[in-house]
Design an enzyme around this catalytic site. Structure first.
Site, PDB file in Angstrom:
ATOM      1  N   THR A  98       0.865  -1.184   0.000  1.00 19.16           N
ATOM      2  CA  THR A  98       0.000   0.000   0.000  1.00 19.16           C
ATOM      3  C   THR A  98       0.896   1.227   0.000  1.00 19.16           C
ATOM      4  OG1 THR A  98      -1.711  -1.188   1.227  1.00 19.16           O
ATOM      5  CG2 THR A  98      -1.834   1.227   1.218  1.00 19.16           C
ATOM      6  N   LYS A 174      -6.992   0.848  -3.457  1.00 21.34           N
ATOM      7  CA  LYS A 174      -6.536   0.285  -2.180  1.00 21.34           C
ATOM      8  C   LYS A 174      -6.519   1.350  -1.090  1.00 21.34           C
ATOM      9  CE  LYS A 174      -4.966  -2.408   0.977  1.00 21.34           C
ATOM     10  NZ  LYS A 174      -3.658  -3.051   1.023  1.00 21.34           N
ATOM     11  N   LYS A 242       0.432   4.406   9.066  1.00 23.35           N
ATOM     12  CA  LYS A 242       0.961   4.606   7.708  1.00 23.35           C
ATOM     13  C   LYS A 242      -0.150   4.754   6.677  1.00 23.35           C
ATOM     14  CE  LYS A 242       2.274   0.955   5.291  1.00 23.35           C
ATOM     15  NZ  LYS A 242       1.543   0.928   3.992  1.00 23.35           N
TER      16      LYS A 242
END
Length: 297
Positions: A98, A174, A242
């Site tokens: 990702t 995503k 993150k």
């Protein structure tokens, strides 16, 4: 396409299952992990453990990278012993992390300039679905890359969504998925914390909610960890520090407001700085004061 040699870099919760799915499908599989013992253990049941990404890249037609973030992807490709310089022209690099969509687009160009093909292919579904070959891949890339690697993708995933003919689209989808996942986990933790504060039996609350309209996949999955008092990381708190950071960065570039994502991000950052960074992401519930969490039986 079974004459293709496939490689997997990163044998963590997802990558290990993906490599096993490729081996089960009949592909010759090369593997690399910075923890050499992980690669050696995988190779005991079939496959080849490589000493570096470069060794793996030189041997493979399709290289699947399942590392944590953009920095690790950069190291895998271009760091000491990186695979980019060793891969044969026309081979395919499949990037499953990702990352910021703009970073993925830049990576495609760098690899194309080296004569390599690239598929932007972030993944979802968790370790169990990765191990059974039933996960989801959100992909985008050039037709030539799919022509060579698509069968490999389908060997690892039940759903392979083709979202565009260039990198970026897969990562954008995503990122949006991670927005929902992070907000849902934070909301689930908040709901369970309120129940504990109000003296509701947590097992009864879990039973009712998972059979009611307020349920979500994340409530059902993550609050089971809370009930068990088990914060062994399947996906850690810092993963959502993150990922929600990437969500907010993407939206900030177009000045798009994301109030729920911002709040969830703050919750995960609070949990991280409180000492729960490496625990399961359900440990975000530990930021709520005045509650007694279920203990490990």
């Amino acid at each position: 396409m079974m004459n293709l040699v496939a490689g997997v870099i990163g044998l963590g919760a997802m990558g290990g299952g993906m490599a096993a799915s490729l081996r089960r499908a009949g592909y010759p599989v090369q593997v690399f992990d910075v923890r050499g013992e992980m690669a050696a253990a995988f190779a005991q049941d079939g496959g080849t453990a490589c000493a570096s990404p470069a060794e793996l890249g030189a041997a493979c037609d399709v290289v699947v990278s399942v590392v944590i973030n953009a920095a690790q992807t950069e190291t895998v490709l271009f760091g000491p012993g990186g695979c980019a310089a060793a891969m044969r022209p026309g081979s395919v690099f499949v990037m499953c992390s990702t990352v910021d969509p703009n970073g993925s687009m830049a990576l495609e160009k760098r690899l194309n300039d080296l004569g390599l093909l690239y598929i932007d292919a972030p993944i979802s579904g968790g370790a169990a679905k990765a191990a059974s070959g039933e996960m989801t891949m959100m992909t985008s890339g050039a037709p030539a890359a799919y022509a060579k690697a698509e069968a490999v993708l389908h060997a690892m995933a039940a759903k392979v969504y083709k979202l565009g003919d260039a990198a970026g689209a897969g990562s954008k989808v995503k990122v949006i998925n991670q927005l929902l996942a992070g907000v849902h986990i934070a909301a689930a933790a908040e709901a369970m914390a309120l129940g504990l504060r109000e003296g509701v039996d947590p097992a009864a609350l879990y039973e009712v909610i998972t059979h009611s309209a307020g349920n979500s996949w994340m409530f059902e999955n993550r609050m089971a960890h809370v009930l068990a008092g088990d914060y062994t990381p399947l996906s850690a708190v810092d993963i959502f520090v993150k990922d929600l950071g990437i969500v907010l960065d993407m939206a900030r570039a177009s000045k798009f407001p994301l109030p729920l994502s911002s709040t969830a991000h703050q919750m995960f950052m609070q949990a991280s700085t409180a000492g729960f960074a490496k625990e399961d992401d359900s440990a975000v519930i530990k930021i709520f004061p005045g509650i007694e969490l279920p203990k490990t039986p």
